[in-house]
Design an enzyme around this catalytic site. Structure first.
Site, PDB file in Angstrom:
ATOM      1  CB  CYS A 197      -0.577   0.523   1.519  1.00 17.03           C
ATOM      2  SG  CYS A 197      -0.435   0.031   3.230  1.00 17.03           S
TER       3      CYS A 197
ATOM      4  CD  GLU B  10      -2.394   1.520  13.672  1.00 17.20           C
ATOM      5  OE1 GLU B  10      -3.269   1.989  13.600  1.00 17.20           O
ATOM      6  OE2 GLU B  10      -2.382   0.534  12.593  1.00 17.20           O
TER       7      GLU B  10
ATOM      8  CG  HIS C  94       4.253  -6.298  11.975  1.00 18.43           C
ATOM      9  ND1 HIS C  94       3.245  -5.860  11.566  1.00 18.43           N
ATOM     10  CD2 HIS C  94       5.699  -6.039  12.400  1.00 18.43           C
ATOM     11  CE1 HIS C  94       3.239  -5.773  13.417  1.00 18.43           C
ATOM     12  NE2 HIS C  94       5.069  -4.870  13.256  1.00 18.43           N
TER      13      HIS C  94
END
Length: 309
Positions: free
Chosen positions: A12, A126, A41
């Site tokens: 992305c 996160e 990751h």
């Protein structure tokens, strides 16, 4: 064997930005540069950057004074930012802009006097970074069952925010549970979940309708990759999360199989090619692309880098 590739899949815009940040920092400042936590990751990405001179650390105390230091795409808390500033580290912040948006939402709600509820996985980097960005206590919930255990009174001003990489359906269910229990709660639309995550989840649902087996290429530490595998499995077909072609098992397949392939948002396209090569050693392949949404999002690199012309 027939292979159908999901569209979109793989990297992305936030991951592209994070990886480019490390590569351009190495080019501009030379090796080593230090990255707090894995930049994304995916072990293949991490090992490739390590070979180029990146050093991955979990604690800023492992970083020499004045060294170039990069924050991963997952984001960090204020304490980490302050520590880096106090130590005089040259920081390049590769936090995904969509994660930064969640940080801003949480701080704004807290500043307006709301008790903030964060929907997410408590141990995910996160979520840990988001908790560290909000200067007031935040409650983390992951499931509808956990919503049922909340003890806030009905007159408590409540607001929710969400981890960006969750299942859209699961998040919707938790938000609905919060709204049923606390009708006064406010929060962003679930469309604020990362656009790339939503697009890949939609694509794997469509893919699952026309294949016999789904292979999701990604890391077991990647929340969005695990979610893609779970979504495919919910349709009732065999679904496997694999890191690369070495993890393909021939007993999953036969020469009449139609195999669907997708990849998590932190998985490079090279790993898709690696899996296709592994499958081609089992049987000749007929490869098709499933029509899907095209992505044209691009994020500017962090301040402190001289961008290539």
């Amino acid at each position: 064997m027939k292979v159908i590739l999901a569209q979109p899949r793989g990297f992305c815009a936030g991951v592209v930005r994070a990886v480019d940040t490390v590569e351009q920092a190495l080019e501009q400042f030379g090796a080593p540069v230090y990255v707090r936590h894995e930049i994304v990751h995916n072990q293949h990405v991490v090992e490739d950057l390590r070979a180029k001179g990146a050093r991955f650390v979990e604690d800023l105390n492992e970083v020499p004074a004045n060294a170039v230091t990069i924050f991963s795409a997952h984001g960090v808390g204020k304490e980490v930012e302050n520590n880096a500033h106090q130590r005089g580290l040259k920081v390049l912040d590769a936090t995904c802009p969509l994660v930064t948006k969640v940080h801003n939402q949480g701080r704004q709600y807290a500043a307006r006097g709301y008790q903030v509820i964060l929907i997410g996985e408590p141990d995910h980097p996160e979520v840990i970074g988001t908790l560290g960005q909000i200067p007031s206590p935040v409650v983390v919930v992951q499931t509808e069952a956990q919503v049922a255990t909340l003890e806030f009174s009905q007159d408590t001003p409540l607001a929710y925010i969400t981890q960006t990489t969750l299942s859209v359906d699961d998040t919707h269910a938790v938000v609905d549970a919060l709204k049923r229990r606390y009708p006064q709660i406010i929060g962003p639309d679930t469309r604020d979940i990362c656009y790339a995550v939503q697009n890949r989840q939609t694509a794997v649902r469509e893919l699952s309708q026309c294949v016999d087996v789904v292979l999701v290429i990604g890391s077991p530490q990647s929340a969005n990759s695990v979610t893609l595998r779970d979504i495919a499995a919910e349709t009732g077909i065999p679904s496997y999360l694999i890191a690369d072609g070495s993890a393909v098992h021939s007993e999953w397949l036969n020469d009449q199989s139609t195999i669907g392939i997708t990849a998590g948002a932190s998985t490079p396209e090279a790993m898709v090619s690696d899996v296709l090569n592994a499958l081609s050693r089992i049987a000749p392949l007929q490869i098709e692309n499933l029509p899907g949404r095209e992505e044209h999002v691009h994020f500017r690199l962090p301040d402190g880098l001289i961008t290539r012309q």
